[in-house]
Design a protein around this motif. Structure first.
Motif, PDB file in Angstrom:
ATOM      1  N   THR A 190      -2.975 -25.697 -20.208  1.00  0.00           N
ATOM      2  CA  THR A 190      -1.657 -26.082 -20.713  1.00  0.00           C
ATOM      3  C   THR A 190      -1.035 -27.214 -19.892  1.00  0.00           C
ATOM      4  OG1 THR A 190      -0.989 -24.053 -19.606  1.00  0.00           O
ATOM      5  CG2 THR A 190      -0.754 -24.090 -21.977  1.00  0.00           C
ATOM      6  N   TYR A 191      -1.263 -27.185 -18.582  1.00  0.00           N
ATOM      7  CA  TYR A 191      -0.693 -28.224 -17.716  1.00  0.00           C
ATOM      8  C   TYR A 191      -1.763 -28.766 -16.787  1.00  0.00           C
ATOM      9  CZ  TYR A 191       3.992 -26.596 -18.912  1.00  0.00           C
ATOM     10  OH  TYR A 191       5.133 -26.273 -19.575  1.00  0.00           O
TER      11      TYR A 191
ATOM     12  N   GLY B 155      -2.089 -17.401 -16.426  1.00  0.00           N
ATOM     13  CA  GLY B 155      -1.339 -18.561 -16.921  1.00  0.00           C
ATOM     14  C   GLY B 155      -0.581 -18.222 -18.189  1.00  0.00           C
TER      15      GLY B 155
ATOM     16  N   ASP C  20       2.236 -15.894 -22.708  1.00  0.00           N
ATOM     17  CA  ASP C  20       2.692 -15.904 -24.110  1.00  0.00           C
ATOM     18  C   ASP C  20       2.852 -14.485 -24.644  1.00  0.00           C
ATOM     19  OD1 ASP C  20       2.243 -18.553 -23.760  1.00  0.00           O
ATOM     20  OD2 ASP C  20       0.510 -18.701 -25.091  1.00  0.00           O
TER      21      ASP C  20
ATOM     22  N   GLU D   8      11.130 -17.022 -23.792  1.00  0.00           N
ATOM     23  CA  GLU D   8      10.358 -17.507 -22.650  1.00  0.00           C
ATOM     24  C   GLU D   8      11.296 -17.827 -21.480  1.00  0.00           C
ATOM     25  OE1 GLU D   8       7.748 -20.348 -20.267  1.00  0.00           O
ATOM     26  OE2 GLU D   8       9.596 -20.879 -21.268  1.00  0.00           O
TER      27      GLU D   8
ATOM     28  N   LYS E 146      12.520 -14.605 -19.978  1.00  0.00           N
ATOM     29  CA  LYS E 146      11.450 -14.012 -19.161  1.00  0.00           C
ATOM     30  C   LYS E 146      11.420 -14.640 -17.773  1.00  0.00           C
ATOM     31  CE  LYS E 146       7.360 -15.756 -19.421  1.00  0.00           C
ATOM     32  NZ  LYS E 146       6.026 -16.204 -19.885  1.00  0.00           N
ATOM     33  N   ARG E 147      11.498 -15.984 -17.744  1.00  0.00           N
ATOM     34  CA  ARG E 147      11.491 -16.670 -16.445  1.00  0.00           C
ATOM     35  C   ARG E 147      12.686 -16.228 -15.606  1.00  0.00           C
ATOM     36  NH1 ARG E 147       8.965 -22.255 -16.205  1.00  0.00           N
ATOM     37  NH2 ARG E 147       7.612 -22.343 -17.991  1.00  0.00           N
TER      38      ARG E 147
ATOM     39  N   SER F  67      12.482 -13.089 -13.655  1.00  0.00           N
ATOM     40  CA  SER F  67      11.698 -13.093 -12.414  1.00  0.00           C
ATOM     41  C   SER F  67      12.611 -13.260 -11.203  1.00  0.00           C
ATOM     42  CB  SER F  67      10.677 -14.228 -12.430  1.00  0.00           C
ATOM     43  OG  SER F  67       9.707 -13.993 -13.407  1.00  0.00           O
ATOM     44  N   TYR F  68      13.832 -13.765 -11.440  1.00  0.00           N
ATOM     45  CA  TYR F  68      14.746 -14.016 -10.320  1.00  0.00           C
ATOM     46  C   TYR F  68      15.997 -13.162 -10.358  1.00  0.00           C
ATOM     47  CZ  TYR F  68      11.765 -18.067 -10.093  1.00  0.00           C
ATOM     48  OH  TYR F  68      10.663 -18.872 -10.024  1.00  0.00           O
TER      49      TYR F  68
ATOM     50  N   GLY G  27       1.573 -19.619 -13.519  1.00  0.00           N
ATOM     51  CA  GLY G  27       3.026 -19.405 -13.597  1.00  0.00           C
ATOM     52  C   GLY G  27       3.409 -17.946 -13.812  1.00  0.00           C
TER      53      GLY G  27
ATOM     54  N   ASP H  78       1.812 -22.560  -9.783  1.00  0.00           N
ATOM     55  CA  ASP H  78       1.281 -23.556 -10.718  1.00  0.00           C
ATOM     56  C   ASP H  78       0.863 -24.848 -10.017  1.00  0.00           C
ATOM     57  OD1 ASP H  78       4.046 -23.715 -10.423  1.00  0.00           O
ATOM     58  OD2 ASP H  78       4.383 -23.057 -12.498  1.00  0.00           O
TER      59      ASP H  78
HETATM   60  P1  AMP Z   1       0.432 -21.959 -16.208  1.00  0.00           P
HETATM   61  O1  AMP Z   1      -0.506 -22.087 -17.386  1.00  0.00           O
HETATM   62  O2  AMP Z   1      -0.181 -21.500 -14.982  1.00  0.00           O
HETATM   63  O3  AMP Z   1       1.293 -23.163 -16.019  1.00  0.00           O
HETATM   64  O4  AMP Z   1       1.438 -20.774 -16.617  1.00  0.00           O
HETATM   65  C1  AMP Z   1       2.355 -20.925 -17.632  1.00  0.00           C
HETATM   66  C2  AMP Z   1       2.937 -19.564 -17.899  1.00  0.00           C
HETATM   67  O5  AMP Z   1       3.691 -19.134 -16.768  1.00  0.00           O
HETATM   68  C3  AMP Z   1       3.878 -19.557 -19.095  1.00  0.00           C
HETATM   69  O6  AMP Z   1       3.653 -18.407 -19.882  1.00  0.00           O
HETATM   70  C4  AMP Z   1       5.227 -19.467 -18.426  1.00  0.00           C
HETATM   71  O7  AMP Z   1       6.180 -18.837 -19.277  1.00  0.00           O
HETATM   72  C5  AMP Z   1       4.924 -18.619 -17.215  1.00  0.00           C
HETATM   73  N1  AMP Z   1       5.936 -18.748 -16.171  1.00  0.00           N
HETATM   74  C6  AMP Z   1       6.324 -19.861 -15.515  1.00  0.00           C
HETATM   75  N2  AMP Z   1       7.317 -19.580 -14.641  1.00  0.00           N
HETATM   76  C7  AMP Z   1       7.569 -18.250 -14.757  1.00  0.00           C
HETATM   77  C8  AMP Z   1       8.491 -17.342 -14.131  1.00  0.00           C
HETATM   78  N3  AMP Z   1       9.389 -17.771 -13.237  1.00  0.00           N
HETATM   79  N4  AMP Z   1       8.455 -16.037 -14.492  1.00  0.00           N
HETATM   80  C9  AMP Z   1       7.574 -15.602 -15.427  1.00  0.00           C
HETATM   81  N5  AMP Z   1       6.703 -16.401 -16.045  1.00  0.00           N
HETATM   82  C10 AMP Z   1       6.688 -17.711 -15.726  1.00  0.00           C
END
Ligand code: AMP
Length: 569
Positions: A12-13, A171, A201, A238, A241-242, A245-246, A313, A339
């Motif tokens: 994805t990134y 991820g 997801d 989404e 959800k992030r 985490s905080y 992430g 990440d």
């Molecule tokens: P990646 O492919 O490693 O970049 O991960 C992306 C995934 O990480 C996505 O599903 C994001 O929603 C998730 N993600 C990023 N930051 C957070 C966070 N602070 N808490 C929970 N999920 C996260």
């Protein structure tokens, strides 16, 4: 000597990093982002788009947008864009070419050499295709290394005696477990496992289902039946959800959901972390099966794992980190952004191959968040903790008072929500701001941290370009114990801090509403019917009284009443 780039070419990134002054550093792309979306698109006119611009237009142009090409590397899958067929490595090459050009722009010189990472389970064909993508992008690919190995390198684990490391990489769409033996120049993959259909997801989707069901019960309408509303709900979920985490709880607000031909309804909901963790418990459970299998394949038990490293992430979710502790009886390595850790490791490998690195610890991070005090005594974070240094970031602030010509900038570090609970690093003033109504001035506050941890804070009035600032030297940085204490305190006070921030924000909103009402009345007094004018004046008075009394729920209700009255106008 020219530099070599470390590249995490992700599904994805993608992330690029280099070694500068003996330290690994993430290089921001041309858009100023640390992570470049691995998305390639072509416009109807035949222009190639890569990264955020490609991702932003994906929904409107799905047939000419390519996502997740990494899943097809090394296969005979082909993509067609405007009638031309591309192999997966050609699409990956577009991403790598953008990274190359962005890094070259940053460095002001050409770069040829690169280390690119791949999942540990990639076979020869997939590795070869990745290398070809690098060559097509104009790189001399020095080495293809495994992502879990890169993550372990970022933590310097290769400098210790031989040890066994387990890496969880969760991820957006996939989960990988790798067990490695590392140390004394030895890198050996002992076992790999995973689930290609499990990722962040799925956590988002749970929240979507939960909120859609609540909305259905409340308004008798299934949001999921409307494509646009569903997309809005996915994005809001989404984000929520992030935040969870905080924060212990968060709220979701989606106005104007179309529930009938002419009917619009608002989705307003709050959810706490406990509920979120309960509705996703089975997803967490799914992390354990592949982990057990990898351990069995490596002929190990959990006791045989020396360190657990987290990548991706989704490993930011506290429940995932707790599960590591529960399963392995040790805390995972989380100091480096999950990440960015693979990109950092790739840069370290590149640095080693270029002879730039000998035996030093390379990754420094900011131990606590840095920011300034804003209206109502709130702490506004500008650089978050655990960012790799050197780094810089800025934010635009405005005047809290009418005709304010001086702005006090109070620089702080810490994790608490109120400025007063954090550590003060210094203060300075920006003067000669032109007198403007509240909210109209634009002052950019920028933080820069250099490789030695020296923090430079500057404030610039964007109208007059007047600038001032301070330098805070490394002696202000704290010992490990002080940092741990600050983080622990923030955790212990999370709930009350968030409540206090919420109260301050409610007051600020009320204050803004009163000012808006007063200035509207001043401008349009003649045009407003007398009875209506009285209603507004009464509402303003009520809200002022509520502010003096300080009861948040009364202030909120008063603000809403005034907003409705002004809305009618
Ligand atoms: P990646 O492919 O490693 O970049 O991960 C992306 C995934 O990480 C996505 O599903 C994001 O929603 C998730 N993600 C990023 N930051 C957070 C966070 N602070 N808490 C929970 N999920 C996260």
């Amino acid at each position: 000597m020219s530099k070599a780039i470390g590249i995490d070419l992700g599904t994805t990134y993608s992330v690029a990093a280099i070694i500068e002054d003996g330290r690994a550093k993430i290089i921001k792309n041309a858009e100023g982002e640390n992570l470049t979306p691995s998305v390639v698109a072509e416009t109807a006119q035949g222009y190639k788009l890569v990264g955020s611009v490609a991702r932003r237009q994906a929904a409107a142009n799905p047939e000419r947008t390519v996502i997740s090409i990494k899943r097809h590397m090394g296969t005979d899958y082909r993509v067609s864009l405007n009638g031309r067929t591309y192999a997966p490595q050609e699409i990956s090459a577009f991403i790598l070419r953008k990274i190359k050009s962005d890094v070259e722009n940053y460095l002001g010189e050409k770069v040829q050499k690169a280390v690119i990472t791949v999942p540990a389970y990639f076979n020869d064909g997939q590795r070869q295709a990745t290398k070809e993508a690098g060559v097509m992008a104009g790189f001399d690919v020095m080495r293809i290394i495994n992502e879990p190995t890169a993550a372990s390198l970022a933590y310097g684990l290769d400098h210790e005696d031989i040890q066994t490391i387990l890496v969880w990489d969760l991820g957006g769409g996939t989960f990988d477990v790798s067990i490695l033996e590392l140390g004394d120049g030895l890198f050996q993959v002992k076992a790999v496992n995973g689930n290609i259909e499990l990722g962040g997801d799925d956590w988002d989707e749970r929240l979507v289902d939960y909120l859609a069901e609540r909305f259905l019960n409340e308004h008798g309408f299934d949001i999921k039946s409307d494509k646009i509303s569903l997309q809005r709900l996915r994005e809001a979920s989404e984000k929520a959800k992030r935040e969870l985490s905080y924060k212990p709880s968060t709220s979701i607000s989606l106005p104007f959901i179309r529930t009938g031909k002419k009917e619009l309804k608002n989705l307003e909901a709050s959810i706490d972390r406990e509920t979120f963790e309960a509705i996703t418990a089975d997803l967490r459970e799914k992390l354990l099966g592949p982990t057990r299998q990898a351990l069995a394949d490596a002929k190990l038990t959990t006791d045989g794992i020396d360190h657990v490293v987290l990548v991706g992430g989704s490993t930011r979710m506290p429940s995932v980190r707790d599960l590591v502790e529960k399963t392995f009886h040790k805390k995972p390595f989380i100091k480096i952004n999950p990440d960015e850790v693979v990109g950092i490791g790739a840069a370290i490998q590149a640095g080693v191959l270029m002879g730039e690195i000998n035996d030093v610890i390379l990754v420094d991070v900011t131990p606590l968040s840095l920011g300034i005090e804003t209206e109502g005594g709130l702490f506004s974070k500008i650089i978050s903790r655990n960012s790799t240094i050197p780094t810089s970031a800025g934010q635009i602030f405005t005047n809290a008072e009418d005709n304010q010509t001086v702005m006090d900038i109070h620089v702080l570090q810490g994790e608490r929500e109120m400025a007063i609970d954090n550590i003060s690093l210094g203060q300075f003033q920006l003067t000669d701001i032109p007198p403007l109504p509240r909210g109209k001035a634009q002052v950019e506050v920028t933080f820069e941290i250099d490789v030695n941890g020296i923090v430079k804070v500057s404030a610039q009035d964007l109208y007059t370009e007047e600038q001032t600032g301070i330098k805070i030297d490394a002696s202000h940085l704290l010992s490990d114990e002080q940092v741990e204490q600050a983080v622990k305190e923030a955790e212990a006070h999370t709930e009350e801090d968030i409540k206090r921030r919420g109260e301050v924000e409610v007051n600020i909103r009320a204050d803004n509403m009163i000012r808006a009402a007063e200035s509207m009345m001043e401008e349009k007094r003649e045009k407003i019917p007398a009875s209506y004018l009285r209603q507004i004046e009464r509402a303003i008075l009520n809200l002022k009284e509520a502010l003096a009394e300080g009861d948040s729920s009364v202030i909120k209700a008063g603000t809403e009443e005034l907003r409705k009255l002004l809305g009618k106008m």
